[in-house]
Motif scaffolding. Structure first.
Motif, PDB file in Angstrom:
ATOM      1  N   SER A 168       0.840  -1.196   0.000  1.00 35.77           N
ATOM      2  CA  SER A 168       0.000   0.000   0.000  1.00 35.77           C
ATOM      3  C   SER A 168       0.871   1.240   0.000  1.00 35.77           C
ATOM      4  O   SER A 168       1.923   1.263   0.631  1.00 35.77           O
TER       5      SER A 168
ATOM      6  N   THR B 258       1.367   5.058   1.158  1.00 34.10           N
ATOM      7  CA  THR B 258       0.884   6.011   2.170  1.00 34.10           C
ATOM      8  C   THR B 258       1.130   7.426   1.643  1.00 34.10           C
ATOM      9  O   THR B 258       1.745   7.614   0.597  1.00 34.10           O
TER      10      THR B 258
ATOM     11  N   LYS C 105      -0.773   5.966  11.863  1.00 36.08           N
ATOM     12  CA  LYS C 105      -1.925   5.163  11.444  1.00 36.08           C
ATOM     13  C   LYS C 105      -1.809   3.723  11.909  1.00 36.08           C
ATOM     14  O   LYS C 105      -0.718   3.153  11.903  1.00 36.08           O
TER      15      LYS C 105
ATOM     16  N   TRP D 272      -3.036  -0.001  10.892  1.00 37.58           N
ATOM     17  CA  TRP D 272      -3.516  -0.740   9.724  1.00 37.58           C
ATOM     18  C   TRP D 272      -3.936  -2.144  10.130  1.00 37.58           C
ATOM     19  O   TRP D 272      -3.391  -2.712  11.064  1.00 37.58           O
TER      20      TRP D 272
ATOM     21  N   THR E 133      -7.813  -6.596   6.063  1.00 38.35           N
ATOM     22  CA  THR E 133      -8.662  -5.781   5.173  1.00 38.35           C
ATOM     23  C   THR E 133      -7.819  -4.855   4.289  1.00 38.35           C
ATOM     24  O   THR E 133      -8.354  -4.226   3.381  1.00 38.35           O
ATOM     25  N   SER E 134      -6.514  -4.773   4.571  1.00 37.00           N
ATOM     26  CA  SER E 134      -5.613  -3.832   3.879  1.00 37.00           C
ATOM     27  C   SER E 134      -6.070  -2.384   4.028  1.00 37.00           C
ATOM     28  O   SER E 134      -5.860  -1.555   3.146  1.00 37.00           O
ATOM     29  N   LYS E 135      -6.721  -2.094   5.146  1.00 36.07           N
ATOM     30  CA  LYS E 135      -7.240  -0.733   5.358  1.00 36.07           C
ATOM     31  C   LYS E 135      -6.708  -0.127   6.655  1.00 36.07           C
ATOM     32  O   LYS E 135      -6.296  -0.850   7.576  1.00 36.07           O
TER      33      LYS E 135
END
Length: 327
Positions: free
Chosen positions: A113, A115, A142, A144, A148-150
Motif C-alpha cells: 500500500s 501512504t 496510522k 492498519w 482488510t488492507s485498510k
C-alpha cells in the motif's frame, strides 16, 4: 539451528557481555537502519536487516553468517522493517512511502500500500498479529489491519515527524516519539495514546529539549527507556502518568543526530546501545553505570540487539552498511 536447540527448553540464563567477533557481514551497499532477530525461537538464527540501499535482507546470523535472501520491493531507502509474529512474513516501510508485507519463502508481496508520507517507524501490535502502527514524515500515525488492507485508526499529533513507536504491555496503549521540540516547549516529544479510542493520554512525559530517536521496553519491569539526542538514555515508568526516573540516567555514549537504537538484554539486567562513534555501550540497568564498551564499528553504530535465546550473542549494525555478530 543446532546451536539454538539445546537452549529452547531451558530458561534464559544470565546475559554475558560479548567479547569476540564471530561474523562480519557486509552485503549492504548503504547504511543499515534496523536489525531484528526472528521472534520465533526455533527460527531465531535468522536476522532481518533494512538498509538505505533499498533492500531488506535475511541472514543466518548464528551458524554461517551468510545472507539467505534479499528483498528488493522498495524504490527508496528502507527505514523500518519487522518480522511478523509467525516468522513467515516481513513488514517493511520506506522513503518511497510504500508499505510491503513480504512472504519470506517466496519473496512475493502479500500486501502493498502507498501512504501519503515517507515511513520511518513500524510496529506490530503485541497481541493482534494482523495489526500494525505506521508513522513517518507526517503529523499522523496510522493503525492498519492486514486482513482488510485498510487503515483502522488515525492518531493526530501536531508534529512534523514520528521517530519511533513503542507498544506498552498488552497493547492497549502505545507511545510515539516525535521531533516536536520547539524553542518554547519540549512537550509532545513523547506522546502516549489509547490504541482503541485514538485519544491522546499524555504529551507531558519528557520535558527536556531533546528529541528521542528510539524507545525500548524493559522485558520484566513496567518501565521504558528513551534514547535522547542529549547523549543519554532516560528511564520512565510504563504506567500512567509515565513519570521520568530522575535518579537514573544512562550516559557516556554519543547520539549526535543518528537514530541510535537501544535495547535491554532478555533477562533485563543490561541496557545496550550503539553510539555515533561506532562503539557499543553496556550499562548495568540497576546502577546505570557503564559495565563495558566494545569498539564495534568505524562508522556510527545505530543498533545493538541481544539474541532472544542464546545468552550472550549480540548483533550490531552501522552507517557503513556492515552487520557484525559478537559473542
Amino acid at each position: 539451528s543446532e546451536l539454538i536447540k539445546p537452549y529452547l527448553g531451558s530458561k534464559y540464563k544470565v546475559t554475558e557481555v560479548p567479547k569476540s567477533l564471530i561474523f562480519y557481514m557486509s552485503k549492504h551497499s548503504g547504511p543499515v537502519n534496523e536489525i531484528q532477530w526472528c521472534p520465533v525461537r526455533e527460527q531465531s538464527h535468522m536476522l532481518l536487516s533494512a538498509s538505505m540501499d533499498k533492500t531488506v535482507k535475511v541472514w543466518d546470523a548464528v551458524d554461517t553468517g551468510c545472507c539467505l535472501k534479499t528483498y528488493s520491493c522498495h524504490s527508496c531507502a528502507v527505514r523500518a522493517a519487522q518480522w511478523s509474529s509467525c516468522g513467515r512474513r516481513i513488514l517493511s516501510g520506506g522513503f518511497d512511502s510504500m508499505l510491503h508485507l513480504t512472504d519470506v519463502e517466496t519473496g512475493k508481496q502479500i500486501f502493498s500500500s502507498k501512504t501519503e508520507f515517507r515511513i520511518s517507524a513500524l510496529k506490530f501490535h503485541p497481541t493482534e498479529s494482523n495489526v500494525f502502527i505506521c508513522g513517518g514524515f507526517s503529523p499522523e500515525v496510522k493503525a492498519w489491519d492486514l486482513r482488510t488492507s485498510k487503515v483502522l485508526r488515525v492518531y493526530k499529533a501536531a508534529v512534523q515527524q514520528t521517530l519511533d513507536v513503542l507498544f506498552l504491555p498488552e497493547g492497549r496503549e502505545f507511545l510515539t516519539s516525535t521531533d516536536a521540540v520547539s524553542r518554547d516547549s519540549a512537550d509532545r516529544t513523547i506522546v502516549a495514546w489509547d490504541f482503541q479510542s485514538a485519544a491522546k493520554i499524555s504529551n507531558q512525559i519528557f520535558h527536556e529539549r531533546y528529541t528521542c530517536p528510539s524507545l525500548t521496553l524493559h522485558p520484566k519491569e513496567p518501565v521504558f527507556v528513551a534514547q535522547t539526542n542529549g547523549n543519554y538514555m532516560a528511564l520512565f515508568s510504563a504506567q500512567r502518568p509515565y513519570r521520568i526516573n530522575k535518579k537514573k540516567r544512562y550516559e557516556g555514549h554519543k547520539v549526535e543526530g543518528f537514530a541510535v537504537g537501544c535495547e535491554f538484554s532478555p533477562d533485563g539486567t543490561l541496557l545496550v546501545t550503539g553510539s555515533s562513534d561506532g562503539k557499543v555501550f553496556f550499562y548495568n540497568y540497576h546502577t546505570s553505570r557503564i559495565i563495558r564498551t566494545l569498539s564495534a564499528h568505524k562508522e556510527a553504530c545505530v543498533s545493538a540487539i541481544f539474541h532472544p535465546v542464546l545468552p550472550s550473542l549480540l548483533a550490531t549494525c552501522d552507517w557503513a552498511g556492515e552487520i557484525k555478530i559478537w559473542q
